[in-house]
Design an enzyme around this catalytic site. Structure first.
Site, PDB file in Angstrom:
ATOM      1  N   GLY A  14       8.788   0.878   1.729  1.00  0.00           N
ATOM      2  CA  GLY A  14       8.236   0.358   2.979  1.00  0.00           C
ATOM      3  C   GLY A  14       7.816   1.430   3.962  1.00  0.00           C
ATOM      4  CG  ASN A  16       1.943   2.697   3.035  1.00  0.00           C
ATOM      5  OD1 ASN A  16       1.059   3.338   3.589  1.00  0.00           O
ATOM      6  ND2 ASN A  16       2.384   2.994   1.823  1.00  0.00           N
ATOM      7  CG  MET A  91       5.735  -2.373  -6.995  1.00  0.00           C
ATOM      8  SD  MET A  91       4.244  -1.379  -6.743  1.00  0.00           S
ATOM      9  CE  MET A  91       4.153  -0.593  -8.348  1.00  0.00           C
ATOM     10  CG  ASN A 108      -3.269  -3.267  -2.875  1.00  0.00           C
ATOM     11  OD1 ASN A 108      -2.066  -3.249  -2.630  1.00  0.00           O
ATOM     12  ND2 ASN A 108      -3.785  -2.612  -3.906  1.00  0.00           N
ATOM     13  CG  HIS A 110      -4.655   1.755  -5.997  1.00  0.00           C
ATOM     14  ND1 HIS A 110      -3.688   1.222  -6.831  1.00  0.00           N
ATOM     15  CD2 HIS A 110      -5.281   2.727  -6.708  1.00  0.00           C
ATOM     16  CE1 HIS A 110      -3.744   1.843  -8.003  1.00  0.00           C
ATOM     17  NE2 HIS A 110      -4.693   2.752  -7.955  1.00  0.00           N
ATOM     18  CB  ALA A 174      -3.878  10.319   2.522  1.00  0.00           C
TER      19      ALA A 174
HETATM   20  C1  GRF Z   1       2.298   3.475  -2.023  1.00  0.00           C
HETATM   21  O1  GRF Z   1       1.996   4.714  -2.593  1.00  0.00           O
HETATM   22  C2  GRF Z   1       1.252   2.457  -2.373  1.00  0.00           C
HETATM   23  O2  GRF Z   1      -0.038   2.964  -2.415  1.00  0.00           O
HETATM   24  C3  GRF Z   1       1.711   2.079  -3.753  1.00  0.00           C
HETATM   25  O3  GRF Z   1       3.114   1.973  -3.627  1.00  0.00           O
HETATM   26  C4  GRF Z   1       3.552   2.892  -2.644  1.00  0.00           C
HETATM   27  C5  GRF Z   1       4.375   2.150  -1.658  1.00  0.00           C
HETATM   28  O4  GRF Z   1       5.055   2.980  -0.776  1.00  0.00           O
HETATM   29  N1  GRF Z   1       1.029   0.942  -4.276  1.00  0.00           N
HETATM   30  P1  GRF Z   1       5.910   2.370   0.409  1.00  0.00           P
HETATM   31  O5  GRF Z   1       6.790   1.254  -0.120  1.00  0.00           O
HETATM   32  O6  GRF Z   1       4.965   1.882   1.475  1.00  0.00           O
HETATM   33  O7  GRF Z   1       6.758   3.513   0.903  1.00  0.00           O
END
Ligand code: GRF
Length: 199
Positions: A14, A16, A91, A108, A110, A174
């Site tokens: 989490g 992000n 996921m 999303n 990626h 990024a």
């Molecule tokens: C990120 O790298 C995202 O792009 C990928 O899973 C990761 C999730 O990271 N699909 P977080 O849970 O937000 O730390």
């Protein structure tokens, strides 16, 4: 301007989600009305709870199939009033019924420059391919795997001899810039979502 109500789907750490809490949500651009996960003990849920955000747990084992799980998930998100769904490290593939219900309202993030390296372990794929650069893509979600319309990208160089950990760190940095930027632009109406926004 009132804050855009958004919900986050996350299966893991989490970070992000945290970037959205600390950026657009803290600035009053968006209101995070819910965080949902397929993993009942995802650290993302702990981050949400610490921020006072409602959480929803939707483990596959509680439902007959993906359609049933995603119907319950969609009902919960709609009940929370979410107008934008942000998949950030979620996921699971989303059921077609879910995607239709939130048409052009699901984005999303990626960790590659799509269409290169879609699906699982995009960082490992980029390293194995010997690519000189990779990056991050924010895109609308359609029924394919990382195939929806691209909204924004950020390039990350792959220096010779870089370790996987170093590259992952650069990609996360990024992501933590790009995702809040895109969500802010959506909240400001600079990027259209929903019916009629398809370019
Ligand atoms: C990120 O790298 C995202 O792009 C990928 O899973 C990761 C999730 O990271 N699909 P977080 O849970 O937000 O730390």
């Amino acid at each position: 301007m009132s804050a855009l109500p958004i919900a986050i789907l996350a299966s893991g750490e989490g970070t992000n989600l945290q970037a959205l809490l600390d950026g657009p949500a803290a600035k009053g651009m968006v209101r995070i009305v819910g965080v949902a996960s397929d993993k009942v003990d995802a650290p993302a849920l702990t981050r949400a709870e610490a921020a006072g955000v409602p959480t929803g747990r939707f483990p596959a084992s509680d439902y007959a199939d993906r359609a049933a799980r995603d119907l319950a998930l969609a009902d919960w998100l709609e009940g929370q009033g979410a107008e934008l769904i942000v998949s950030a490290g979620y996921m699971q593939l989303l059921d077609p019924g879910f995607i239709t219900r939130f048409d052009q309202r699901i984005i999303n993030i990626h960790p590659s420059l799509l269409p290169s390296f879609p699906g699982m372990d995009a960082v490992g794929q980029a390293l194995a391919a010997g690519a000189s650069e990779t990056g991050v893509t924010v895109h609308f979600v359609d029924e394919g795997v990382d195939t929806g319309e691209v909204i924004a990208v950020s390039t990350v160089p792959i220096p010779a001899g870089v370790s996987r950990g170093e590259l992952e760190e650069a990609i996360h940095a990024a992501e933590h810039r790009l995702l809040p930027e895109v969500v802010t632009a959506i909240a400001r109406g600079e990027i259209g979502i929903g019916e009629g926004s398809r370019r």
